[in-house]
Design a protein around this motif. Structure first.
Motif, short mmCIF file in Angstrom:
data_model
loop_
_atom_site.label_atom_id
_atom_site.label_comp_id
_atom_site.label_asym_id
_atom_site.label_seq_id
_atom_site.Cartn_x
_atom_site.Cartn_y
_atom_site.Cartn_z
N GLY A 169 66.85 38.63 2.66
CA GLY A 169 66.75 39.08 1.28
C GLY A 169 66.13 40.45 1.19
N CYS A 170 66.79 41.35 0.45
CA CYS A 170 66.31 42.73 0.32
C CYS A 170 65.49 42.92 -0.94
CB CYS A 170 67.49 43.70 0.31
SG CYS A 170 68.58 43.58 1.74
N ASP A 171 65.78 42.15 -1.99
CA ASP A 171 65.13 42.39 -3.28
C ASP A 171 65.04 41.06 -4.01
OD1 ASP A 171 64.00 43.74 -5.37
OD2 ASP A 171 65.57 45.26 -5.51
N GLN A 172 64.69 41.12 -5.27
CA GLN A 172 64.57 39.90 -6.07
C GLN A 172 65.94 39.29 -6.32
OE1 GLN A 172 62.52 41.18 -9.59
NE2 GLN A 172 60.60 41.53 -8.54
N TRP A 173 65.99 37.95 -6.33
CA TRP A 173 67.17 37.15 -6.65
C TRP A 173 68.28 37.26 -5.61
CZ3 TRP A 173 65.62 33.83 -9.92
CH2 TRP A 173 64.73 34.18 -10.93
N ASP A 174 68.01 37.80 -4.42
CA ASP A 174 69.08 37.89 -3.42
C ASP A 174 68.65 37.28 -2.08
OD1 ASP A 174 67.33 39.75 -2.41
OD2 ASP A 174 68.78 41.37 -2.23
N GLY A 175 67.62 36.43 -2.09
CA GLY A 175 67.15 35.84 -0.85
C GLY A 175 67.90 34.57 -0.49
N GLY A 176 67.68 34.11 0.73
CA GLY A 176 68.31 32.89 1.17
C GLY A 176 67.99 32.58 2.61
N VAL A 177 68.57 31.50 3.11
CA VAL A 177 68.40 31.08 4.49
C VAL A 177 69.77 30.85 5.09
CG1 VAL A 177 67.47 29.33 6.05
CG2 VAL A 177 66.17 30.01 4.03
N VAL A 178 69.98 31.36 6.30
CA VAL A 178 71.21 31.13 7.03
C VAL A 178 70.83 30.61 8.41
CG1 VAL A 178 71.33 33.50 7.89
CG2 VAL A 178 73.40 32.13 7.79
N GLY A 179 71.61 29.66 8.92
CA GLY A 179 71.39 29.11 10.25
C GLY A 179 72.41 29.65 11.23
N ILE A 180 71.96 30.00 12.44
CA ILE A 180 72.86 30.49 13.49
C ILE A 180 72.90 29.45 14.60
CG2 ILE A 180 73.31 32.34 15.14
CD1 ILE A 180 71.60 34.18 13.40
N ASP A 181 74.08 28.93 14.88
CA ASP A 181 74.26 27.96 15.96
C ASP A 181 74.37 28.73 17.27
OD1 ASP A 181 74.90 25.97 17.69
OD2 ASP A 181 76.72 25.31 16.66
N LEU A 182 73.29 28.75 18.04
CA LEU A 182 73.25 29.55 19.26
C LEU A 182 74.02 28.92 20.41
CD1 LEU A 182 69.46 30.48 19.16
CD2 LEU A 182 71.39 31.90 18.45
N SER A 183 74.40 27.65 20.28
CA SER A 183 75.08 26.97 21.38
C SER A 183 76.52 27.42 21.53
CB SER A 183 75.05 25.46 21.15
OG SER A 183 75.81 25.10 20.01
N SER A 184 77.06 28.14 20.54
CA SER A 184 78.47 28.54 20.59
C SER A 184 78.67 29.89 21.25
CB SER A 184 79.07 28.54 19.19
OG SER A 184 78.25 29.31 18.31
#
Length: 584
Positions: free
Chosen positions: A172-187
């Protein structure tokens, strides 16, 4: 006491990839980063805050000369993680690496990371490059980049948490644009990305086992979302509502290794709250922290889950308290106050049972490293023996032994050796102990003066690191030159010369070039000419040169060595009679 952090900027290389939501896309190898050459330059920093740990009673050490912090020479970044006997610090445009005892190891340039995560075995390091929207994976043994993952669709990656095959990224760079993303490292290079949550700002994340905890750092009171994680997705388990606990702004998150308990810190709270991640009920509070009330606090859990460390900066310095994780009883406190001014504690991590912390001078914005010894691990012993005197060209043989607390054989253990010449670090190498802990190594300093060798064992999860030093005083060695060539010559015919430079009776080269002078005496008088200088081979001290005489006369070829750091100057002369070519 403040010690300046020496830095080195090796280049790096990487292979690249990009990832998008729920699918993968390979990317061609990028040429914008270059391979890291791991030249290790150790700058000896003293260890900080030698303290004792009790069981229930808190022991607070008085400020002394042992309370040492290190100026990192950076103003940005500050996240710190530890693993594999070293600690890694994100800063500005480089990654700094220190040994378990706080001595500088190396630096990787061109890596402007905001957050770091490391695998439990310490073999892989992940760095979030917030400004360029990349996640970098590095091999911690070589510091080469092994993978590069694009987060173009999830800009400004700021916080990382690693658990098993999943790397969780709060962005997230600023207000109202944050979040969480998961990266599957096994691939592998076709990493699969899944979006988990949207938040007000870039959230804090903590993960262990099959549990992921997300805390929005931009809201007050702050709530925590707890997720179940499987091989395909993260599913919301429940929410720990900040209104129920009047939590205030979130400072930091940590989670026990089994994922059963999450610990959170908040700006306006004097305590560090712990919740059961299954029932989502508050189970205990660590504190109250006597230093609370100024900057956002930080928290960390020891690798075995038995200890919780919490601390923050205050108007008068830094404070840290170590708690028994199960009982919440304080077992140790550490303070750092002699620097004065406003000190903001930025990040905290365990190195076995000791601690590394980074803090920022609020006025100058400079970042510092604070190393805290909790004294909870049994001590190892390292010895080192060296000759007391010698000559600069000598090959020195050093011996030593690593001994474990119970006297058992340590087996083969890697040691780091640094050589200092007149207090300047010049060489780093690694040696390995024999099964019984003994070790031997040879070194030619190639310099007169006071030579110091520092040997470091980085310890283990159950035994404290140790170090030993030995000093040798060396004088300049006597040098000599052996010069060979013809005794006679013919005008216009090339003459070939060879020689050997020796120092201390041993053929050896030098970075100092040899000067070659030619003196010609005949009926015209005497003329001295400087010929091109030559270099003695570093391997065996041999050198060669040629000359083609243009006139008859008595020739003298003089080779001069001005001496160097290891040896005294010397010269050698060879006489040649040159005659006119016979008439046909």
């Amino acid at each position: 006491m403040i010690i300046a952090f020496l830095r080195k900027h090796p280049s790096r290389s990487c292979t690249s990839e990009s990832g998008i939501h729920e699918r993968s896309s390979p990317r061609e190898e990028s040429g914008r980063l270059h391979k890291s050459s791991i030249t290790r330059l150790l700058a000896c920093l003293a260890t900080a805050l030698a303290v004792t740990a009790g069981l229930v009673v808190v022991h607070t050490p008085a400020a002394s000369a042992a309370d040492i912090t290190t100026d990192l020479g950076i103003t940005g970044g500050g996240d710190v993680v530890a693993g594999g006997g070293r600690a890694f610090i994100a800063g500005d445009d480089q990654l700094l690496v220190v040994n378990a005892n706080g001595t500088f190891n190396t630096a990787v340039g061109g890596l402007s990371a905001r957050s770091l995560a490391i695998t439990p075995d310490g073999t892989r390091l992940y760095a979030a490059l917030r400004d360029s929207n990349w996640i970098m994976e590095l091999d911690t043994a070589t510091l080469d980049t092994t993978r590069e993952i694009s987060l173009a669709e999830y800009p400004c990656p700021t916080n990382l948490a690693l658990s098993g095959r999943w790397l969780w990224v709060g962005y997230g760079c600023d207000q109202w644009d944050g979040g969480v993303v998961g990266i599957d490292l096994s691939s592998g290079y076709r990493s699969r990305l899944i979006r988990v949550a949207a938040t007000y700002a870039s959230p804090k994340v903590a993960a262990a086992g099959n549990t992921l905890v997300v805390g929005d750092s931009g809201l007050s009171p702050a709530s925590l979302r707890v997720y179940d994680v499987n091989t395909l997705r993260a599913t919301l388990r429940g929410i720990i509502d900040g209104h129920d606990y009047d939590t205030g702004f979130l400072g930091d998150l940590a989670i026990t290794p089994d994922g059963s308990t999450v610990i959170a810190t908040f700006l306006d709270s004097h305590e560090y709250f712990a919740w059961d991640t299954s029932s989502l009920q508050k189970v205990r509070a660590y504190g109250p922290d006597p230093t609370a009330g100024y900057y956002l606090p930080v928290v960390a859990v020891s690798p075995d889950g038995t200890l919780v460390a919490g601390g923050r900066g205050t108007k008068s310095g830094l404070g840290m308290t170590l708690y028994d994780s199960a009982t919440a009883a304080p077992v140790h406190t550490g303070t750092l106050t002699e620097h004065g001014g406003r000190m903001d504690l930025r990040s905290l991590t365990f190195s076995n049972n000791d601690l590394f912390a980074t803090w920022r001078d609020v006025d100058s914005e400079e970042l510092h490293l604070w190393r805290l010894e909790t004294g909870t691990l049994p001590e190892s012993t390292l010895t080192l023996t060296a000759p007391s005197t010698g000559a600069g060209a000598d090959i020195l043989t050093l011996t030593g032994r690593l001994t474990l607390p119970d006297g058992s054989a340590p087996g083969e253990q890697p040691l780091s050796v640094t050589r200092y010449v007149n207090d300047s670090a010049e060489l780093t190498r690694e040696v390995t102990t024999a099964e019984d802990g003994t070790f031997t190594f040879a070194n030619r300093p190639r310099s007169a003066g006071v030579i110091r060798y520092d040997v470091i064992w980085n310890g283990s999860p159950t035994v404290h690191w140790s170090t030993a030093s030995a000093t040798v005083t060396l004088v300049k060695a006597v040098s000599s030159i052996t010069l060979s060539g013809p005794e006679t010559g013919i005008v216009g015919t090339q003459l070939k010369f060879s020689g050997v430079l020796s120092q201390g009776g041993q053929p050896v080269g030098s970075t100092t070039k040899l000067r070659v002078l030619r003196e010609v005496t005949n009926s015209r008088g005497t003329v001295v000419t400087a010929l091109p200088s030559v270099s003695a081979s570093p391997r065996d001290g041999r050198f060669r040169f040629t000359d083609t005489p243009a006139e008859a006369g008595e020739y003298s070829y003089r080779v001069e060595f001005d001496g160097d750091r290891a040896s005294l100057p010397t010269t050698a002369t060879l006489h040649v009679t040159v005659e006119e070519a016979p008439q046909e």
